[in-house]
Structures are given as C-alpha cells and as structure tokens.
Design an enzyme around this catalytic site. Structure first.
Site, short mmCIF file in Angstrom:
data_model
loop_
_atom_site.label_atom_id
_atom_site.label_comp_id
_atom_site.label_asym_id
_atom_site.label_seq_id
_atom_site.Cartn_x
_atom_site.Cartn_y
_atom_site.Cartn_z
N GLU A 178 -6.23 -5.03 9.74
CA GLU A 178 -5.21 -4.06 10.11
C GLU A 178 -5.65 -3.32 11.38
OE1 GLU A 178 -2.76 -2.72 6.47
OE2 GLU A 178 -4.62 -1.62 6.39
N SER A 199 2.46 -2.09 10.41
CA SER A 199 3.88 -2.08 10.79
C SER A 199 4.58 -3.41 10.50
CB SER A 199 4.05 -1.69 12.26
OG SER A 199 3.61 -0.36 12.45
N GLY A 259 1.34 2.30 10.71
CA GLY A 259 2.26 3.43 10.65
C GLY A 259 2.83 3.84 11.99
N LYS A 306 0.02 4.26 -0.42
CA LYS A 306 -0.66 5.46 0.08
C LYS A 306 -0.42 6.63 -0.89
CE LYS A 306 -0.31 3.45 4.61
NZ LYS A 306 -0.50 3.61 6.03
N ASN A 346 0.87 -1.18 0.00
CA ASN A 346 0.00 0.00 0.00
C ASN A 346 0.90 1.23 0.00
OD1 ASN A 346 -1.81 2.04 0.42
ND2 ASN A 346 -2.38 1.43 2.50
P1 PGA Z 1 2.19 0.30 7.64
O1 PGA Z 1 0.83 0.55 6.83
O2 PGA Z 1 2.78 -0.99 7.15
O3 PGA Z 1 3.05 1.49 7.30
O4 PGA Z 1 1.83 0.24 9.09
C1 PGA Z 1 -0.05 -0.51 6.56
C2 PGA Z 1 -1.28 0.01 5.88
O5 PGA Z 1 -1.72 1.14 6.15
O6 PGA Z 1 -1.88 -0.68 5.03
#
Ligand code: PGA
Length: 245
Positions: free
Chosen positions: A165, A207, A171, A10, A8
């Site tokens: 999630e 994460s 994050g 983003k 992802n």
């Molecule tokens: P992250 O994000 O791995 O940076 O925690 C995961 C997500 O938002 O799908």
C-alpha cells in the site's frame, strides 16, 4: 490463482452498522456463487465490533483484527490479544498498516514479533508495506520495501499475505497507475522469493474503487486488494469482488 478481497474498516462501523452491512452483503454474495478455491473475502472491523462482525458475516467472509499485541495475555493494559480474536473466530490479523506505523510509531522489528506471534497461533498475518511519496520520488521505493520485508519477516513462518500500500495512495483518491503497480508487485514478488517466501499472495491497497479495480486485478503478481473507503458500503465492495468472476 486465488484472489483475496480484504476490507479494512479502520475505526468505522459500530456493531449495528456491521450487522447492517452484512444484511445487505450476504444475499448478494451468495448469489454470485464464487468458489472459495478462487476467491477469499476478508473483513477487518475495529476491535470492539469484531464479535458482532463474525456473527453477522456467517460463512460469507473471513474476519480479522486490525492489530494485536505480541503476546496473548498479561499485564498489558489497553492492548488487544490475537488469542482472544482467534477464540472469537477470527482467522487473520493485519500487521503494520501505514496508519499504525505513522500514528502509533510501530517499527519493523516490533512488527516482526507480531507476525511471528500471529502465525504461531495458526492465524494468517497480513503484513502491510509501502513507501511515502518522498521516498518514491527519490527512487527509494524498492529499498524501503525490501527493508520492511526483511525486518518484518525476520521471524516469520507460513500463513502470510503481504499488502503493498503506497502511503501516498491511501485515502487520497490517488491510486497508483497500473504500470506502477505491475512494476512494484514484480519487485516485491522477487524480494519475497529472495527472502524465502516465494508464492506469498501480494495484495494492492490504496484508493481501490470499483472504477479502477478492473485494470489493477489483471496485473501479474496482484493477488487481490486491501480496500478501505470503498469497502464500507456493501455495494461498492461487491462491485470490486465481482471482478473475480
Ligand atoms: P483506502 O484505504 O482504500 O481508503 O485508500 C486502504 C487502506 O488503508 O488499507
């Protein structure tokens, strides 16, 4: 069972940055010689980088959009069309990521229409679910997840992947423990079965990094990962994918 590794991105990466990513990624993933029967790689770039990413990925990854509207065309200024994403070559659409729910007030019943629309096009909907820290600490995790699934899948057909999630792990660097993941994925698998979607792949997200992924991927009911930060660099994404070997 097949493992799915989804990136992802983003709102990161320009088209040129997407091309740079795949310039590094393609030769290394080809060397790994993973069978497509065992491993699926999906990358979700931001909307304006979708076409560049599809072209750059060649056959090495499936590509998806991070969001779409509930219709393919019409007077919906500013929205994105899953039909257009499909025409460009996308095969997945992410639905209901926690950032969409929290920052753009997307509700479960609206997400149900998105899931149904995406699937009606023959695309795979990846529905994201997850509880907040407050909900977990007040023992509401399973009730929250069940409602998100019950409503979000109320109009769903097949072509479905679920990404669990926990909001508090996204994050933040705070990954869920292997026990929490094992327990919650087992509960989600049971919920999906009760709702008529048994066998749906369930990804963990929040994460995930090269140094914690090995323990998580071994858990029963973990069909792969949805990865944010650690998917932005080809090398760290590849280190996680290598666990499929
Ligand atoms: P992250 O994000 O791995 O940076 O925690 C995961 C997500 O938002 O799908």
């Amino acid at each position: 069972m097949k493992k799915i590794f989804a990136a992802n991105w983003k709102l990161y990466k320009t088209p040129q940055q997407a091309r740079d990513f795949f310039a590094a990624f393609n030769s290394k993933i080809e060397q790994l010689q993973l069978s497509s029967a065992q491993t699926e790689i999906v990358v979700f770039p931001s909307a304006f980088a979708l076409e560049a990413t599809i072209l750059a990925a060649k056959q090495n990854a499936k590509i998806g959009a991070q969001n779409c509207y509930i219709k393919g065309e019409g007077a919906f200024t500013g929205e994105n069309s899953a039909q257009v994403a499909k025409d460009l070559g996308a095969s997945y659409i992410l639905v209901g990521h926690s950032e969409r729910r929290a920052l753009f007030a997307e509700q479960d019943i609206f997400l149900a229409d998105k899931v149904a629309y995406v699937q009606s096009l023959g695309l795979t909907a990846m529905l994201c679910i997850g509880e907040t820290l407050e909900q977990r600490e007040s023992n509401k995790t399973n009730a929250v997840l069940f409602e998100q699934l019950r409503l979000g899948l109320s109009k769903a057909q097949k072509n479905l992947v679920v990404a669990y999630e926990p909001v508090w792990a996204i994050g933040t660097g705070k990954v869920a423990t292997t026990e929490q993941v094992a327990e919650t994925h087992a509960a989600v698998a049971q919920m999906l079965s009760d709702l008529g979607f048994s066998g749906t792949p369930i990804l963990y997200g929040g994460s995930v990094k090269p140094d914690n992924a090995a323990g998580l991927i071994q858990q029963k009911n973990v069909s792969g990962f949805l990865i944010g930060g650690a998917s932005l660099e080809a090398d760290s994404f590849l280190k996680i994918i290598e666990l499929a070997k």
